[in-house]
Design a protein around this motif. Structure first.
Motif, PDB file in Angstrom:
ATOM      1  N   GLN A  72     -26.521 -77.731  -9.818  1.00  0.00           N
ATOM      2  CA  GLN A  72     -26.915 -78.739 -10.663  1.00  0.00           C
ATOM      3  C   GLN A  72     -28.087 -79.198 -10.709  1.00  0.00           C
ATOM      4  O   GLN A  72     -28.682 -79.571 -11.822  1.00  0.00           O
ATOM      5  N   LYS A  73     -28.621 -79.552  -9.661  1.00  0.00           N
ATOM      6  CA  LYS A  73     -30.128 -80.131  -9.441  1.00  0.00           C
ATOM      7  C   LYS A  73     -31.068 -79.167  -9.982  1.00  0.00           C
ATOM      8  O   LYS A  73     -31.782 -79.709 -10.679  1.00  0.00           O
ATOM      9  N   MET A  74     -31.149 -77.779  -9.720  1.00  0.00           N
ATOM     10  CA  MET A  74     -31.808 -77.014 -10.025  1.00  0.00           C
ATOM     11  C   MET A  74     -31.829 -76.866 -11.811  1.00  0.00           C
ATOM     12  O   MET A  74     -32.892 -76.672 -12.392  1.00  0.00           O
ATOM     13  N   ARG A  75     -30.710 -76.698 -12.331  1.00  0.00           N
ATOM     14  CA  ARG A  75     -30.522 -76.846 -13.642  1.00  0.00           C
ATOM     15  C   ARG A  75     -30.963 -77.880 -14.235  1.00  0.00           C
ATOM     16  O   ARG A  75     -31.679 -78.027 -15.483  1.00  0.00           O
ATOM     17  N   ALA A  76     -30.747 -79.184 -13.702  1.00  0.00           N
ATOM     18  CA  ALA A  76     -31.186 -80.374 -14.170  1.00  0.00           C
ATOM     19  C   ALA A  76     -32.885 -80.360 -14.406  1.00  0.00           C
ATOM     20  O   ALA A  76     -33.549 -80.704 -15.211  1.00  0.00           O
ATOM     21  N   THR A  77     -33.381 -79.907 -13.327  1.00  0.00           N
ATOM     22  CA  THR A  77     -34.871 -79.837 -13.151  1.00  0.00           C
ATOM     23  C   THR A  77     -35.369 -78.943 -14.222  1.00  0.00           C
ATOM     24  O   THR A  77     -36.395 -79.261 -14.980  1.00  0.00           O
ATOM     25  N   GLY A  78     -34.649 -77.687 -14.449  1.00  0.00           N
ATOM     26  CA  GLY A  78     -35.190 -76.786 -15.242  1.00  0.00           C
ATOM     27  C   GLY A  78     -35.139 -77.297 -16.806  1.00  0.00           C
ATOM     28  O   GLY A  78     -35.902 -77.242 -17.797  1.00  0.00           O
ATOM     29  N   LYS A  80     -35.175 -80.640 -17.544  1.00  0.00           N
ATOM     30  CA  LYS A  80     -36.385 -81.642 -17.748  1.00  0.00           C
ATOM     31  C   LYS A  80     -37.640 -80.951 -18.116  1.00  0.00           C
ATOM     32  O   LYS A  80     -38.198 -81.488 -19.018  1.00  0.00           O
ATOM     33  N   ALA A  81     -37.901 -79.635 -17.342  1.00  0.00           N
ATOM     34  CA  ALA A  81     -39.327 -79.298 -17.609  1.00  0.00           C
ATOM     35  C   ALA A  81     -38.993 -78.408 -19.148  1.00  0.00           C
ATOM     36  O   ALA A  81     -40.370 -78.514 -19.783  1.00  0.00           O
ATOM     37  N   TYR A  82     -38.107 -78.087 -19.674  1.00  0.00           N
ATOM     38  CA  TYR A  82     -38.225 -77.566 -20.974  1.00  0.00           C
ATOM     39  C   TYR A  82     -38.112 -78.530 -21.891  1.00  0.00           C
ATOM     40  O   TYR A  82     -39.060 -78.189 -23.050  1.00  0.00           O
ATOM     41  N   ARG A  83     -37.473 -79.716 -21.838  1.00  0.00           N
ATOM     42  CA  ARG A  83     -37.740 -80.844 -22.820  1.00  0.00           C
ATOM     43  C   ARG A  83     -39.114 -81.378 -22.794  1.00  0.00           C
ATOM     44  O   ARG A  83     -39.663 -81.577 -23.835  1.00  0.00           O
ATOM     45  N   ARG A  84     -39.901 -81.368 -21.653  1.00  0.00           N
ATOM     46  CA  ARG A  84     -41.288 -81.740 -21.663  1.00  0.00           C
ATOM     47  C   ARG A  84     -42.221 -80.675 -22.376  1.00  0.00           C
ATOM     48  O   ARG A  84     -42.784 -81.180 -23.306  1.00  0.00           O
ATOM     49  N   TYR A  85     -41.834 -79.218 -21.938  1.00  0.00           N
ATOM     50  CA  TYR A  85     -42.508 -78.281 -23.010  1.00  0.00           C
ATOM     51  C   TYR A  85     -42.268 -78.313 -24.355  1.00  0.00           C
ATOM     52  O   TYR A  85     -43.202 -78.169 -25.114  1.00  0.00           O
ATOM     53  N   ALA A  86     -41.083 -78.600 -24.771  1.00  0.00           N
ATOM     54  CA  ALA A  86     -40.536 -78.702 -26.132  1.00  0.00           C
ATOM     55  C   ALA A  86     -41.371 -79.853 -27.055  1.00  0.00           C
ATOM     56  O   ALA A  86     -41.318 -79.719 -28.072  1.00  0.00           O
ATOM     57  N   LYS A  87     -41.511 -80.995 -26.113  1.00  0.00           N
ATOM     58  CA  LYS A  87     -42.103 -81.941 -26.920  1.00  0.00           C
ATOM     59  C   LYS A  87     -43.745 -81.874 -27.176  1.00  0.00           C
ATOM     60  O   LYS A  87     -44.293 -82.471 -27.982  1.00  0.00           O
ATOM     61  N   GLU A  88     -44.302 -81.052 -26.492  1.00  0.00           N
ATOM     62  CA  GLU A  88     -45.758 -80.609 -26.471  1.00  0.00           C
ATOM     63  C   GLU A  88     -46.219 -80.135 -27.843  1.00  0.00           C
ATOM     64  O   GLU A  88     -45.567 -79.272 -28.483  1.00  0.00           O
TER      65      GLU A  88
END
Length: 88
Positions: A72-78, A80-88
Motif C-alpha cells: 500500500q505504501k509503495m503504491r501510494a508513493t507511486g 503521488k509521483a505520477y500525480r506530480r508528473y501529470a501536473k507538470e
C-alpha cells in the motif's frame, strides 16, 4: 473472489492476472507469455489493464481487500509521483 482468497493476488497484479487467466482458461499458466499477451482476445482472456483497473476499483471500495501495508505504501508513493508528473 480471487482478492478475498489470495493475498498474493492483492499485492501483485501479475499474480492476479495469472490466477484469473487460469480460471478463464485451463492451464493458461503453462502457455507461453507471448501467446497469452498477443492472443488474449481470441483465448477469451481479459486484458491486463482491465484486471489492474478493476483491482484498484475494488480495493478502493473494499479496504479489506487491499494489499499488505508495504505494498500500500509503495503504491501510494507511486501514485503521488505520477500525480506530480501529470501536473507538470
Amino acid at each position: 473472489a480471487v482478492l478475498e482468497k489470495n493475498e498474493d493476488a492483492r499485492n501483485d497484479d501479475m499474480v492476479l492476472y495469472l490466477v484469473l487467466c487460469n480460471a478463464c482458461l485451463k492451464d493458461a499458466g503453462a502457455m507461453p507469455l507471448a501467446e497469452i499477451m498477443t492472443q488474449h482476445k481470441y483465448l477469451g482472456l481479459p486484458s491486463f489493464e482491465s484486471v489492474s483497473r478493476t483491482r484498484r476499483k475494488l480495493q478502493a471500495q473494499h479496504p479489506e481487500l487491499a494489499g499488505s501495508h508495504p505494498v500500500q505504501k509503495m503504491r501510494a508513493t507511486g501514485e503521488k509521483a505520477y500525480r506530480r508528473y501529470a501536473k507538470e
